[in-house]
Scaffold this motif. Structure first.
Motif, PDB file in Angstrom:
ATOM      1  N   THR A 105      21.816  58.374  34.220  1.00 20.42           N
ATOM      2  CA  THR A 105      21.670  59.034  35.219  1.00 20.42           C
ATOM      3  C   THR A 105      20.515  59.200  36.237  1.00 20.42           C
ATOM      4  O   THR A 105      19.260  58.816  36.204  1.00 20.42           O
ATOM      5  N   GLY A 106      20.995  58.584  37.820  1.00 21.85           N
ATOM      6  CA  GLY A 106      19.628  58.915  38.642  1.00 21.85           C
ATOM      7  C   GLY A 106      18.798  57.493  38.751  1.00 21.85           C
ATOM      8  O   GLY A 106      18.504  57.609  39.827  1.00 21.85           O
ATOM      9  N   LYS A 107      19.516  56.558  37.874  1.00 19.55           N
ATOM     10  CA  LYS A 107      18.288  55.092  38.243  1.00 19.55           C
ATOM     11  C   LYS A 107      19.335  54.640  38.957  1.00 19.55           C
ATOM     12  O   LYS A 107      20.796  53.840  38.356  1.00 19.55           O
ATOM     13  N   THR A 108      18.430  53.255  39.831  1.00 16.97           N
ATOM     14  CA  THR A 108      19.533  52.546  40.249  1.00 16.97           C
ATOM     15  C   THR A 108      19.044  51.512  39.570  1.00 16.97           C
ATOM     16  O   THR A 108      18.536  50.235  39.131  1.00 16.97           O
ATOM     17  N   TYR A 109      20.480  50.573  39.041  1.00 14.36           N
ATOM     18  CA  TYR A 109      20.879  49.225  38.709  1.00 14.36           C
ATOM     19  C   TYR A 109      21.428  48.364  39.531  1.00 14.36           C
ATOM     20  O   TYR A 109      21.806  48.994  40.350  1.00 14.36           O
ATOM     21  N   LYS A 110      20.617  47.219  39.299  1.00 13.50           N
ATOM     22  CA  LYS A 110      21.576  45.801  39.690  1.00 13.50           C
ATOM     23  C   LYS A 110      22.526  45.552  39.146  1.00 13.50           C
ATOM     24  O   LYS A 110      22.360  44.655  37.922  1.00 13.50           O
ATOM     25  N   PHE A 111      24.230  45.518  39.397  1.00 15.79           N
ATOM     26  CA  PHE A 111      24.946  44.815  38.906  1.00 15.79           C
ATOM     27  C   PHE A 111      24.953  43.612  39.077  1.00 15.79           C
ATOM     28  O   PHE A 111      25.007  43.287  40.233  1.00 15.79           O
ATOM     29  N   HIS A 112      24.884  42.468  38.417  1.00 11.45           N
ATOM     30  CA  HIS A 112      24.925  40.696  38.651  1.00 11.45           C
ATOM     31  C   HIS A 112      26.706  40.534  38.600  1.00 11.45           C
ATOM     32  O   HIS A 112      27.446  40.569  37.274  1.00 11.45           O
ATOM     33  N   ILE A 113      27.576  40.362  39.060  1.00  8.50           N
ATOM     34  CA  ILE A 113      29.011  40.315  38.788  1.00  8.50           C
ATOM     35  C   ILE A 113      29.955  39.013  38.988  1.00  8.50           C
ATOM     36  O   ILE A 113      29.233  38.661  40.461  1.00  8.50           O
ATOM     37  N   SER A 114      30.175  38.157  38.474  1.00  9.51           N
ATOM     38  CA  SER A 114      30.549  36.902  38.549  1.00  9.51           C
ATOM     39  C   SER A 114      32.236  37.132  37.339  1.00  9.51           C
ATOM     40  O   SER A 114      32.159  37.784  36.731  1.00  9.51           O
ATOM     41  N   SER A 115      32.086  35.588  38.202  1.00  6.69           N
ATOM     42  CA  SER A 115      33.664  35.186  37.196  1.00  6.69           C
ATOM     43  C   SER A 115      34.013  33.707  36.215  1.00  6.69           C
ATOM     44  O   SER A 115      33.110  32.858  37.338  1.00  6.69           O
ATOM     45  N   TYR A 116      33.975  33.754  35.329  1.00  2.97           N
ATOM     46  CA  TYR A 116      34.167  32.086  34.602  1.00  2.97           C
ATOM     47  C   TYR A 116      35.267  31.773  34.757  1.00  2.97           C
ATOM     48  O   TYR A 116      35.630  30.474  34.869  1.00  2.97           O
ATOM     49  N   ASP A 117      36.144  31.980  35.399  1.00  6.79           N
ATOM     50  CA  ASP A 117      37.550  31.034  35.491  1.00  6.79           C
ATOM     51  C   ASP A 117      38.239  31.485  36.971  1.00  6.79           C
ATOM     52  O   ASP A 117      38.118  30.068  37.298  1.00  6.79           O
ATOM     53  N   VAL A 118      38.874  32.734  36.816  1.00  7.46           N
ATOM     54  CA  VAL A 118      39.603  32.777  38.724  1.00  7.46           C
ATOM     55  C   VAL A 118      38.791  34.057  39.133  1.00  7.46           C
ATOM     56  O   VAL A 118      38.221  35.267  38.345  1.00  7.46           O
ATOM     57  N   GLN A 119      39.790  34.776  40.291  1.00  2.00           N
ATOM     58  CA  GLN A 119      39.536  36.063  40.726  1.00  2.00           C
ATOM     59  C   GLN A 119      39.650  36.957  39.587  1.00  2.00           C
ATOM     60  O   GLN A 119      40.733  37.734  39.792  1.00  2.00           O
ATOM     61  N   HIS A 120      39.003  37.864  39.853  1.00  2.68           N
ATOM     62  CA  HIS A 120      39.350  39.206  39.116  1.00  2.68           C
ATOM     63  C   HIS A 120      38.969  40.295  39.972  1.00  2.68           C
ATOM     64  O   HIS A 120      37.490  40.110  40.540  1.00  2.68           O
ATOM     65  N   GLY A 121      38.676  41.416  40.324  1.00  5.46           N
ATOM     66  CA  GLY A 121      39.267  42.714  40.833  1.00  5.46           C
ATOM     67  C   GLY A 121      37.604  43.854  39.369  1.00  5.46           C
ATOM     68  O   GLY A 121      38.535  43.940  38.860  1.00  5.46           O
ATOM     69  N   PHE A 122      36.315  43.867  40.340  1.00  7.20           N
ATOM     70  CA  PHE A 122      35.599  44.925  39.444  1.00  7.20           C
ATOM     71  C   PHE A 122      36.172  46.385  40.013  1.00  7.20           C
ATOM     72  O   PHE A 122      35.620  46.431  41.180  1.00  7.20           O
ATOM     73  N   SER A 123      36.775  46.823  39.798  1.00 10.66           N
ATOM     74  CA  SER A 123      36.997  48.616  40.045  1.00 10.66           C
ATOM     75  C   SER A 123      36.010  49.453  38.890  1.00 10.66           C
ATOM     76  O   SER A 123      37.024  49.524  37.966  1.00 10.66           O
ATOM     77  N   ILE A 124      35.672  50.216  39.220  1.00 14.86           N
ATOM     78  CA  ILE A 124      35.479  50.989  38.704  1.00 14.86           C
ATOM     79  C   ILE A 124      35.582  52.668  39.223  1.00 14.86           C
ATOM     80  O   ILE A 124      35.429  52.945  40.520  1.00 14.86           O
ATOM     81  N   ARG A 125      35.543  53.374  38.243  1.00 17.39           N
ATOM     82  CA  ARG A 125      35.642  54.844  38.576  1.00 17.39           C
ATOM     83  C   ARG A 125      35.694  55.862  37.523  1.00 17.39           C
ATOM     84  O   ARG A 125      35.743  54.940  36.158  1.00 17.39           O
TER      85      ARG A 125
END
Length: 183
Positions: A105-125
């Protein structure tokens, strides 16, 4: 009443515009400009639009980054504990490589996001709040780096919200946010 296909009987183009119509047109244009300026300003200074940086990367290069990240990381209760503030996540039918992950909690992270195959939606909740979520895209050939900080401890679900094939509905990952992460 005239036909919508045939031109009107009178010379309507040269008829002066009614004063009330001019006022409403002026108000509409002014309001449109205000909204346009507000959206532009909010995108630049608002805190709700993650922009981050994007890099061109081949699928093979990104696979190496993710696997290297996974090898360096420790595990806690079956989840990855990132070795630094960088978290590498890749979408591949029908899973998220690099998840589940445990963060503080409270720490800043750098999320590196990509895909290996097709477009994906990255939805966080968050698990308990359906109305709060962040939507990003994982695209093959691009590495998107987004800084994120989680204020509340709890379980955050990551789902794919872009149809990616038959197993799309099972594409799920978890980010576990804790006050302290002790490995």
């Amino acid at each position: 009443m005239g036909s919508p296909i045939k031109p009107p009987d009178e010379d309507w183009w040269d008829v002066p515009v009614n004063r009330r119509e001019s006022i409403w047109l002026g108000l509409s244009v002014a309001w449109s400009m205000i909204l346009f300026g507000w959206m532009s300003l909010w995108t630049r200074i608002g805190d709700q639009n993650p922009i981050g940086e994007t890099y061109d990367v081949s699928t093979e290069e990104y696979q190496e980054k993710v696997e290297s990240y996974r090898e360096e990381a420790e595990t806690l209760d079956g989840s990855i504990v990132p070795p630094s503030d960088d978290i590498y996540v890749a979408g591949i039918r029908f899973q998220w490589r690099g998840l589940p992950v445990v963060v503080e909690t409270g720490k800043t992270y750098k999320f590196h996001i990509s895909s290996y195959d097709v477009q994906h939606g990255f939805s966080i909740r968050p698990e308990d709040v359906l109305s709060q979520h962040t939507n990003l895209l994982a695209l093959p050939g691009y590495e998107w780096v987004i800084e994120m900080e989680f204020d509340e401890p709890g379980t955050y679900h990551v789902i794919c919200n872009e149809f990616c094939g038959v197993g799309h509905s099972s594409m799920h990952g978890v980010i576990e946010v804790r006050d302290e992460v002790n490995v």
